[in-house]
Design an enzyme around this catalytic site. Structure first.
Site, PDB file in Angstrom:
ATOM      1  N   GLU A   1      -5.754 -11.426   7.589  1.00  0.00           N
ATOM      2  CA  GLU A   1      -4.838 -12.433   8.152  1.00  0.00           C
ATOM      3  C   GLU A   1      -4.197 -11.958   9.454  1.00  0.00           C
ATOM      4  O   GLU A   1      -3.649 -12.774  10.211  1.00  0.00           O
ATOM      5  CB  GLU A   1      -3.756 -12.810   7.126  1.00  0.00           C
ATOM      6  CG  GLU A   1      -2.610 -11.831   6.990  1.00  0.00           C
ATOM      7  CD  GLU A   1      -2.911 -10.598   6.152  1.00  0.00           C
ATOM      8  OE1 GLU A   1      -2.000  -9.771   5.963  1.00  0.00           O
ATOM      9  OE2 GLU A   1      -4.060 -10.452   5.687  1.00  0.00           O
TER      10      GLU A   1
ATOM     11  N   CYS B   1      -5.453  -6.087   0.461  1.00  0.00           N
ATOM     12  CA  CYS B   1      -4.656  -4.859   0.446  1.00  0.00           C
ATOM     13  C   CYS B   1      -4.118  -4.591  -0.966  1.00  0.00           C
ATOM     14  O   CYS B   1      -4.876  -4.196  -1.847  1.00  0.00           O
ATOM     15  CB  CYS B   1      -3.557  -4.914   1.500  1.00  0.00           C
ATOM     16  SG  CYS B   1      -2.868  -3.280   1.877  1.00  0.00           S
TER      17      CYS B   1
ATOM     18  N   HIS C   1      -6.109  -6.141   6.270  1.00  0.00           N
ATOM     19  CA  HIS C   1      -5.375  -7.407   6.358  1.00  0.00           C
ATOM     20  C   HIS C   1      -6.108  -8.382   7.278  1.00  0.00           C
ATOM     21  O   HIS C   1      -5.779  -8.490   8.467  1.00  0.00           O
ATOM     22  CB  HIS C   1      -3.956  -7.151   6.874  1.00  0.00           C
ATOM     23  CG  HIS C   1      -3.053  -6.553   5.863  1.00  0.00           C
ATOM     24  ND1 HIS C   1      -2.319  -7.309   4.976  1.00  0.00           N
ATOM     25  CD2 HIS C   1      -2.782  -5.253   5.570  1.00  0.00           C
ATOM     26  CE1 HIS C   1      -1.621  -6.510   4.179  1.00  0.00           C
ATOM     27  NE2 HIS C   1      -1.884  -5.266   4.517  1.00  0.00           N
TER      28      HIS C   1
END
Length: 226
Positions: free
Chosen positions: A209, A113, A207
């Protein structure tokens, strides 16, 4: 075989835990968990003096530039848009130095990002300061489709159209030196960028994660293992 050491940059913000409230170097737990699930060891890299960046990178096998605040527009020669958030100058300075050191040493680097945007800025690119439609609502991770560009490193890792977790209002505008787009959103927004071999440098606008797909991080860990 030992696991590769992956450095992940941190936020620097006011935080509260237990009875304490004070400035803290922060990293959402999803980042180290993603590194660990992908076969790496995670270590946090809070902002430091930029002169220390080369020494830090020399101790790492791979580098992750994490998400966070908007990159300060002065970094790419622009005036701030009213919708651009407050700068995180210590992070900008430190993370740009880390990116420069990683590229100079051939250390694999993944930008997530803000990290993708900073990779672009580090190589002389510019950003769109406000983009509608990529934030579902404040504090809520949305999802949208991302299509890989055939023949790119990203497409080798993730060859099919995927739906990714997303939360951003800025994006790549003019690409930095040597960078190529490697994935797009349906509205044409550049969603991934990369440098050609032999350098392993990849940025993703979403993202990973916050999702279950390990393949992007696994790609970094595999490159760091060599």
């Amino acid at each position: 075989m030992s696991k590769p050491l992956i450095g992940v940059t941190t936020y620097l913000d006011q935080a509260r835990w237990g009875v304490w409230e004070m400035p803290a170097a922060l990293l959402p737990a999803q980042y180290p968990r993603l590194v660990q699930a992908s076969g790496g060891l995670a270590t946090m890299l809070p902002p430091d003096e930029p002169s220390a960046a080369a020494s830090v990178v020399a101790r790492l096998d791979g580098l992750v530039i994490a998400g966070g605040a908007d990159v300060e527009p002065v970094r790419y020669g622009a005036e701030p848009d009213p919708r651009t958030g407050p700068p995180a100058r210590a992070r900008d300075t430190w993370e740009l130095a880390l990116i420069d050191a990683a590229l100079a040493s051939g250390t694999p680097v993944l930008g997530i990002c803000r990290g993708m945007q900073l990779l672009n800025v580090a190589l002389g690119g510019t950003l769109v300061q406000h983009l509608d439609g990529h934030v579902e609502s404040v504090g809520v991770i949305g999802r949208h489709a991302v299509k890989p560009v055939p023949g790119t490193r990203y497409a080798t890792l993730v060859p099919e159209l995927t739906t990714v977790p997303t939360y951003h209002h800025q994006a790549v505008d003019r690409l930095g030196r040597g960078l190529s787009p490697s994935a797009y959103a349906e509205d044409g927004t550049v969603e991934a960028i990369e440098l050609p071999d032999p350098v392993w440098a990849l940025g993703v606008q979403w993202h990973p994660e916050m999702g279950e797909d390990l393949r992007v991080m696994q790609g970094l860990v595999a490159a760091a293992s060599t």
